[in-house]
Design a protein around this motif. Sequence first.
Motif, PDB file in Angstrom:
ATOM      1  N   ASP D  50       0.825  -1.217   0.000  1.00 18.93           N
ATOM      2  CA  ASP D  50       0.000   0.000   0.000  1.00 18.93           C
ATOM      3  C   ASP D  50       0.858   1.264   0.000  1.00 18.93           C
ATOM      4  O   ASP D  50       0.506   2.255  -0.630  1.00 18.93           O
ATOM      5  CB  ASP D  50      -0.957  -0.014   1.197  1.00 18.93           C
ATOM      6  CG  ASP D  50      -2.058  -1.051   1.001  1.00 18.93           C
ATOM      7  OD1 ASP D  50      -2.430  -1.312  -0.154  1.00 18.93           O
ATOM      8  OD2 ASP D  50      -2.524  -1.606   2.008  1.00 18.93           O
ATOM      9  N   ILE D  53       2.118   1.806  -3.528  1.00 25.10           N
ATOM     10  CA  ILE D  53       1.049   2.356  -4.382  1.00 25.10           C
ATOM     11  C   ILE D  53       0.882   3.845  -4.097  1.00 25.10           C
ATOM     12  O   ILE D  53       0.713   4.656  -5.006  1.00 25.10           O
ATOM     13  CB  ILE D  53      -0.271   1.581  -4.154  1.00 25.10           C
ATOM     14  CG1 ILE D  53      -0.112   0.120  -4.592  1.00 25.10           C
ATOM     15  CG2 ILE D  53      -1.421   2.249  -4.908  1.00 25.10           C
ATOM     16  CD1 ILE D  53      -1.253  -0.793  -4.134  1.00 25.10           C
TER      17      ILE D  53
ATOM     18  N   ASP E  48      -6.535  -7.766  -2.407  1.00 20.40           N
ATOM     19  CA  ASP E  48      -7.085  -6.852  -1.402  1.00 20.40           C
ATOM     20  C   ASP E  48      -7.873  -5.757  -2.125  1.00 20.40           C
ATOM     21  O   ASP E  48      -7.316  -5.033  -2.958  1.00 20.40           O
ATOM     22  CB  ASP E  48      -5.937  -6.251  -0.583  1.00 20.40           C
ATOM     23  CG  ASP E  48      -6.425  -5.313   0.502  1.00 20.40           C
ATOM     24  OD1 ASP E  48      -6.512  -5.741   1.657  1.00 20.40           O
ATOM     25  OD2 ASP E  48      -6.748  -4.143   0.177  1.00 20.40           O
ATOM     26  N   ALA E  49      -9.142  -5.651  -1.812  1.00 28.00           N
ATOM     27  CA  ALA E  49     -10.017  -4.730  -2.541  1.00 28.00           C
ATOM     28  C   ALA E  49      -9.516  -3.291  -2.459  1.00 28.00           C
ATOM     29  O   ALA E  49      -9.463  -2.583  -3.472  1.00 28.00           O
ATOM     30  CB  ALA E  49     -11.442  -4.828  -1.988  1.00 28.00           C
ATOM     31  N   ASP E  50      -9.140  -2.846  -1.274  1.00 25.80           N
ATOM     32  CA  ASP E  50      -8.727  -1.446  -1.129  1.00 25.80           C
ATOM     33  C   ASP E  50      -7.429  -1.155  -1.892  1.00 25.80           C
ATOM     34  O   ASP E  50      -7.263  -0.072  -2.452  1.00 25.80           O
ATOM     35  CB  ASP E  50      -8.582  -1.087   0.351  1.00 25.80           C
ATOM     36  CG  ASP E  50      -9.941  -1.001   1.034  1.00 25.80           C
ATOM     37  OD1 ASP E  50     -10.927  -0.642   0.352  1.00 25.80           O
ATOM     38  OD2 ASP E  50     -10.030  -1.301   2.232  1.00 25.80           O
ATOM     39  N   SER E  51      -6.528  -2.118  -1.918  1.00 25.83           N
ATOM     40  CA  SER E  51      -5.290  -1.930  -2.676  1.00 25.83           C
ATOM     41  C   SER E  51      -5.592  -1.840  -4.174  1.00 25.83           C
ATOM     42  O   SER E  51      -5.013  -1.011  -4.887  1.00 25.83           O
ATOM     43  CB  SER E  51      -4.321  -3.078  -2.417  1.00 25.83           C
ATOM     44  OG  SER E  51      -4.001  -3.160  -1.047  1.00 25.83           O
ATOM     45  N   LEU E  52      -6.485  -2.679  -4.634  1.00 24.37           N
ATOM     46  CA  LEU E  52      -6.838  -2.653  -6.056  1.00 24.37           C
ATOM     47  C   LEU E  52      -7.480  -1.322  -6.433  1.00 24.37           C
ATOM     48  O   LEU E  52      -7.217  -0.771  -7.505  1.00 24.37           O
ATOM     49  CB  LEU E  52      -7.778  -3.816  -6.393  1.00 24.37           C
ATOM     50  CG  LEU E  52      -7.113  -5.191  -6.421  1.00 24.37           C
ATOM     51  CD1 LEU E  52      -8.171  -6.293  -6.496  1.00 24.37           C
ATOM     52  CD2 LEU E  52      -6.151  -5.318  -7.607  1.00 24.37           C
ATOM     53  N   ILE E  53      -8.305  -0.795  -5.547  1.00 23.84           N
ATOM     54  CA  ILE E  53      -8.918   0.521  -5.811  1.00 23.84           C
ATOM     55  C   ILE E  53      -7.827   1.591  -5.847  1.00 23.84           C
ATOM     56  O   ILE E  53      -7.846   2.484  -6.697  1.00 23.84           O
ATOM     57  CB  ILE E  53      -9.981   0.838  -4.738  1.00 23.84           C
ATOM     58  CG1 ILE E  53     -11.149  -0.160  -4.825  1.00 23.84           C
ATOM     59  CG2 ILE E  53     -10.497   2.275  -4.898  1.00 23.84           C
ATOM     60  CD1 ILE E  53     -12.086  -0.128  -3.626  1.00 23.84           C
TER      61      ILE E  53
ATOM     62  N   ILE F  28      -8.648  -2.237 -12.391  1.00 25.47           N
ATOM     63  CA  ILE F  28      -8.654  -3.319 -11.404  1.00 25.47           C
ATOM     64  C   ILE F  28      -8.511  -4.666 -12.102  1.00 25.47           C
ATOM     65  O   ILE F  28      -7.735  -5.529 -11.678  1.00 25.47           O
ATOM     66  CB  ILE F  28      -9.947  -3.247 -10.561  1.00 25.47           C
ATOM     67  CG1 ILE F  28      -9.852  -2.049  -9.601  1.00 25.47           C
ATOM     68  CG2 ILE F  28     -10.194  -4.550  -9.820  1.00 25.47           C
ATOM     69  CD1 ILE F  28     -11.089  -1.781  -8.788  1.00 25.47           C
ATOM     70  N   LEU F  41     -13.824 -10.715  -3.805  1.00 18.68           N
ATOM     71  CA  LEU F  41     -13.499  -9.466  -3.106  1.00 18.68           C
ATOM     72  C   LEU F  41     -14.685  -8.499  -3.066  1.00 18.68           C
ATOM     73  O   LEU F  41     -14.690  -7.558  -2.269  1.00 18.68           O
ATOM     74  CB  LEU F  41     -12.312  -8.770  -3.788  1.00 18.68           C
ATOM     75  CG  LEU F  41     -10.970  -9.492  -3.745  1.00 18.68           C
ATOM     76  CD1 LEU F  41      -9.940  -8.719  -4.559  1.00 18.68           C
ATOM     77  CD2 LEU F  41     -10.484  -9.656  -2.311  1.00 18.68           C
ATOM     78  N   ASP F  44     -16.113  -7.090   0.065  1.00 20.13           N
ATOM     79  CA  ASP F  44     -15.143  -6.307   0.842  1.00 20.13           C
ATOM     80  C   ASP F  44     -15.263  -4.813   0.564  1.00 20.13           C
ATOM     81  O   ASP F  44     -14.977  -3.986   1.438  1.00 20.13           O
ATOM     82  CB  ASP F  44     -13.703  -6.744   0.514  1.00 20.13           C
ATOM     83  CG  ASP F  44     -13.384  -8.126   1.054  1.00 20.13           C
ATOM     84  OD1 ASP F  44     -14.232  -8.695   1.768  1.00 20.13           O
ATOM     85  OD2 ASP F  44     -12.292  -8.649   0.754  1.00 20.13           O
ATOM     86  N   TYR F  45     -15.651  -4.465  -0.657  1.00 21.22           N
ATOM     87  CA  TYR F  45     -15.754  -3.026  -0.947  1.00 21.22           C
ATOM     88  C   TYR F  45     -17.190  -2.574  -1.125  1.00 21.22           C
ATOM     89  O   TYR F  45     -17.524  -1.444  -0.803  1.00 21.22           O
ATOM     90  CB  TYR F  45     -14.882  -2.643  -2.164  1.00 21.22           C
ATOM     91  CG  TYR F  45     -15.287  -3.241  -3.482  1.00 21.22           C
ATOM     92  CD1 TYR F  45     -14.710  -4.407  -3.960  1.00 21.22           C
ATOM     93  CD2 TYR F  45     -16.234  -2.622  -4.284  1.00 21.22           C
ATOM     94  CE1 TYR F  45     -15.069  -4.953  -5.182  1.00 21.22           C
ATOM     95  CE2 TYR F  45     -16.599  -3.156  -5.524  1.00 21.22           C
ATOM     96  CZ  TYR F  45     -16.020  -4.316  -5.950  1.00 21.22           C
ATOM     97  OH  TYR F  45     -16.388  -4.853  -7.160  1.00 21.22           O
ATOM     98  N   VAL F  58     -12.021   7.398  -7.616  1.00 24.53           N
ATOM     99  CA  VAL F  58     -11.438   6.948  -8.888  1.00 24.53           C
ATOM    100  C   VAL F  58     -12.349   7.339 -10.047  1.00 24.53           C
ATOM    101  O   VAL F  58     -11.891   7.847 -11.082  1.00 24.53           O
ATOM    102  CB  VAL F  58     -11.215   5.420  -8.886  1.00 24.53           C
ATOM    103  CG1 VAL F  58     -10.607   4.978 -10.215  1.00 24.53           C
ATOM    104  CG2 VAL F  58     -10.324   5.000  -7.734  1.00 24.53           C
TER     105      VAL F  58
END
Lengths: 77, 77, 77, 77, 77, 77
Positions: D50, D53, E48-53, F28, F41, F44-45, F58
């Motif tokens: 993270d 990123i 990880d969803a937040d990392s992908l976002i 993504i 995932l 999760d979001y 985004v």
Amino acid sequence: MDNWLPTLTTATPTEGFELAIKLSRMAIKSTQPDAAVRDRLRPDYAEDADSLIAVSQVVATNFATIAAANDHWRGSR
Amino acid sequence: MDNWLPTLTTATPTEGFELAIKLSRMAIKSTQPDAAVRDRLRPDYAEDADSLIAVSQVVATNFATIAAANDHWRGSR
Amino acid sequence: MDNWLPTLTTATPTEGFELAIKLSRMAIKSTQPDAAVRDRLRPDYAEDADSLIAVSQVVATNFATIAAANDHWRGSR
Amino acid sequence: MDNWLPTLTTATPTEGFELAIKLSRMAIKSTQPDAAVRDRLRPDYAEDADSLIAVSQVVATNFATIAAANDHWRGSR
Amino acid sequence: MDNWLPTLTTATPTEGFELAIKLSRMAIKSTQPDAAVRDRLRPDYAEDADSLIAVSQVVATNFATIAAANDHWRGSR
Amino acid sequence: MDNWLPTLTTATPTEGFELAIKLSRMAIKSTQPDAAVRDRLRPDYAEDADSLIAVSQVVATNFATIAAANDHWRGSR
């Protein structure tokens, strides 16, 4: 989806700011279409300082776009 | 909502910066209209370094918009 | 507040970068006016990698604005 | 501070990207001038997905500024 | 470093988007040059969803730059 | 990859907003090509307020790009 965003033009900066808030909400609605879930999540962000700041960041980004679309309402004052 | 943002034009960069702070706060107010809740949250961000940095990011984004609206106050110096 | 930001014009990109840092700090000062609290928070971000990166993000956003205001100092090299 | 950033002009996009990375680091250096602390923090971000990123986000923001300063190197290809 | 980014010009928006992804990765590579470490970190963000976002945010920022460099490919459709 | 993004031009702001959402998802997809992982995932979001706000950020960034590409649809209203 209906044509909910026919134009980025608004009469005043105030209305442009309202539109920026709407855009921010529509992106969330698109990702989470279930109104019941969105309502359930509301206290998670409306009563959390960091979430409110993050919402404010999204609105600021959208407001930049809308202000540009309206040539920053240079004729208004 | 009243017409609280009649123009993005300001006399100086200093006033433009003040307006950027106001925009940042108005987005939060729009999401959390209850002043008592906002007051209760205040220590959560005003005494937290990461929250203060995040606020600063929102102000920077809004200041970019206002600076553009004022042609970066190129006549001032 | 005094007129601490009379212009966005700087002689060089280096000075523009310094001004970007100042803007980032002034937004924090506006949200947390108590210098003693800000001093107490300093280790929280000055010794935390993620906080330092976040500060760098704010500076980058403000530098974009100042660079635009100076027409990117195209005459300098 | 010496005039470490005399211009935003670079010969190629590759060099512009390198400059964007430098700007990102200089903002951190300005907030945490102690090289020993910065070195100690390095594993905290260089081995954390993270954080990497987030660094990439700062570089992207600075690269936008530098690309604009170079008229996006439209003459290069 | 070799001249890996000779131009920001691409034939299509699709290729511009690919280039935006490449820029995002190159910033990470610059901060963490060790390929073995980057490979080890991959599951931390790719699952990880937040990392992908967050990755998606970096790509969006770089895509804005590349789109501007290509005059938004206005001739294409 | 096929030419999934042939143009940034859309007929209306509404369609431009839809395209901004698509761009956000494609970044993504590029980082996590496995559809099964992405589906896993999703809760999760989609059920986390902060993740939804981040997605909205985004989309706002991509919408700015698409709006610029369409000259902010100034002819529409």
